[in-house]
Design a protein around this motif. Sequence first.
Motif, PDB file in Angstrom:
ATOM      1  N   HIS B  33     -11.082  -8.696  -3.037  1.00 19.68           N
ATOM      2  CA  HIS B  33     -11.262  -8.340  -4.491  1.00 19.68           C
ATOM      3  C   HIS B  33     -10.954  -6.811  -4.725  1.00 19.68           C
ATOM      4  O   HIS B  33     -10.836  -6.637  -5.993  1.00 19.68           O
ATOM      5  N   TRP B  34     -10.669  -6.004  -3.717  1.00 17.70           N
ATOM      6  CA  TRP B  34     -10.609  -4.595  -4.173  1.00 17.70           C
ATOM      7  C   TRP B  34      -9.599  -3.658  -3.505  1.00 17.70           C
ATOM      8  O   TRP B  34      -9.186  -2.842  -3.927  1.00 17.70           O
ATOM      9  N   PRO B  37      -4.659  -2.002  -5.432  1.00 16.92           N
ATOM     10  CA  PRO B  37      -4.697  -1.705  -6.959  1.00 16.92           C
ATOM     11  C   PRO B  37      -4.152  -2.598  -7.887  1.00 16.92           C
ATOM     12  O   PRO B  37      -2.913  -2.860  -7.515  1.00 16.92           O
ATOM     13  N   ARG B  38      -5.029  -3.214  -8.784  1.00 20.64           N
ATOM     14  CA  ARG B  38      -4.267  -4.392  -9.624  1.00 20.64           C
ATOM     15  C   ARG B  38      -2.975  -3.713 -10.551  1.00 20.64           C
ATOM     16  O   ARG B  38      -3.329  -2.318 -10.933  1.00 20.64           O
ATOM     17  N   THR B 148      -7.971   4.293  -6.634  1.00 21.75           N
ATOM     18  CA  THR B 148      -8.286   3.045  -7.467  1.00 21.75           C
ATOM     19  C   THR B 148      -8.897   1.860  -6.962  1.00 21.75           C
ATOM     20  O   THR B 148      -9.787   1.143  -7.236  1.00 21.75           O
ATOM     21  N   ASP B 151     -12.467   2.536  -6.746  1.00 22.47           N
ATOM     22  CA  ASP B 151     -13.193   2.319  -8.005  1.00 22.47           C
ATOM     23  C   ASP B 151     -13.262   0.591  -7.963  1.00 22.47           C
ATOM     24  O   ASP B 151     -14.591   0.304  -8.499  1.00 22.47           O
ATOM     25  N   GLN B 152     -12.222  -0.168  -7.663  1.00 19.84           N
ATOM     26  CA  GLN B 152     -12.383  -1.580  -7.622  1.00 19.84           C
ATOM     27  C   GLN B 152     -13.312  -2.092  -6.606  1.00 19.84           C
ATOM     28  O   GLN B 152     -14.171  -2.758  -6.941  1.00 19.84           O
ATOM     29  N   HIS B 156     -16.507  -3.964  -7.788  1.00 19.91           N
ATOM     30  CA  HIS B 156     -16.968  -5.363  -7.312  1.00 19.91           C
ATOM     31  C   HIS B 156     -18.323  -5.512  -6.578  1.00 19.91           C
ATOM     32  O   HIS B 156     -18.870  -6.288  -6.669  1.00 19.91           O
TER      33      HIS B 156
END
Lengths: 164, 164
Positions: B33-34, B37-38, B148, B151-152, B156
């Motif tokens: 999920h994290w 970086p998206r 980043t 942060d994710q 999450h």
Amino acid sequence: MTVPKLDLVLERIVDVSPELVWKAWTRPEHLKHWFTPRPWTTVECEIDLRPGGIFRTVMRSPEGADFPNLGCYLEIVANRKLVWTDLLEPGFRPARREPGPNCPFRFTAVILIEPHGSGTKYTAIVMHEDEQSRKRHEDMGFHDGWGTALDQLVAHMTETGEGT
Amino acid sequence: MTVPKLDLVLERIVDVSPELVWKAWTRPEHLKHWFTPRPWTTVECEIDLRPGGIFRTVMRSPEGADFPNLGCYLEIVANRKLVWTDLLEPGFRPARREPGPNCPFRFTAVILIEPHGSGTKYTAIVMHEDEQSRKRHEDMGFHDGWGTALDQLVAHMTETGEGT
């Protein structure tokens, strides 16, 4: 799990106990006696026996040239298994030196020690990065070298005895 | 013990517990999920949480190209410290792939997790083989990328909560 094209393996039954083989590998005062096939000698040995700990030796040629080796322990199972690599320095830091005349290849080594009657089934597995490194190590005399060192280990530890 | 010219370091205080940070790093269902970086995604994750165990991920670019990463855990201290490297494959075997477009450098990573109030002092240390590798990693956006991702992670795990 060995990979024949990448690994070199020495397997022997020896007539010293697993405990003595373990001491031979893990105490500098013993290791210096047998680690390098004579007339080469091991003039320095530093051991910090924990994962991430230093395994450092200096081998000296008959001509007096010194060849340092710096590695890092990875797995330690007392009297049974010892794993180290020279791809990592102490603290698991990536090795900084480049392969060169003193270091033509890098490897991870696994020493397996199993009780066998009153002696030991001894297995040394040396894993290389590529087929070329394995071949170079074999051509440098892996089997003779590690075999002779093992003979020296047995002779030294037999003389030294269980009391050490 | 960091070496400034070889290491990259990200240090942050985050508002999730050490236990949640640990879960985020050690359970594939969370890590996916994290970790990237998206709009990049982590489409595969395999974790065998023991020294010598596999840590494998596949990152997918927005264009759909897959970038596999294969490494090996070195040290595991639950809720406090996680160390792995991509210089070694599972079983501590020397990594077989050559550095190339998908793998411009190799590293050992250390994640330190310390309680800090109700949150965590989070330190990521990435150690490289040479200054060039460190610089390349920095130029690729280490600080933004790992920041980043962190942060994710926080978003999450905050959403997921302690019950997981």
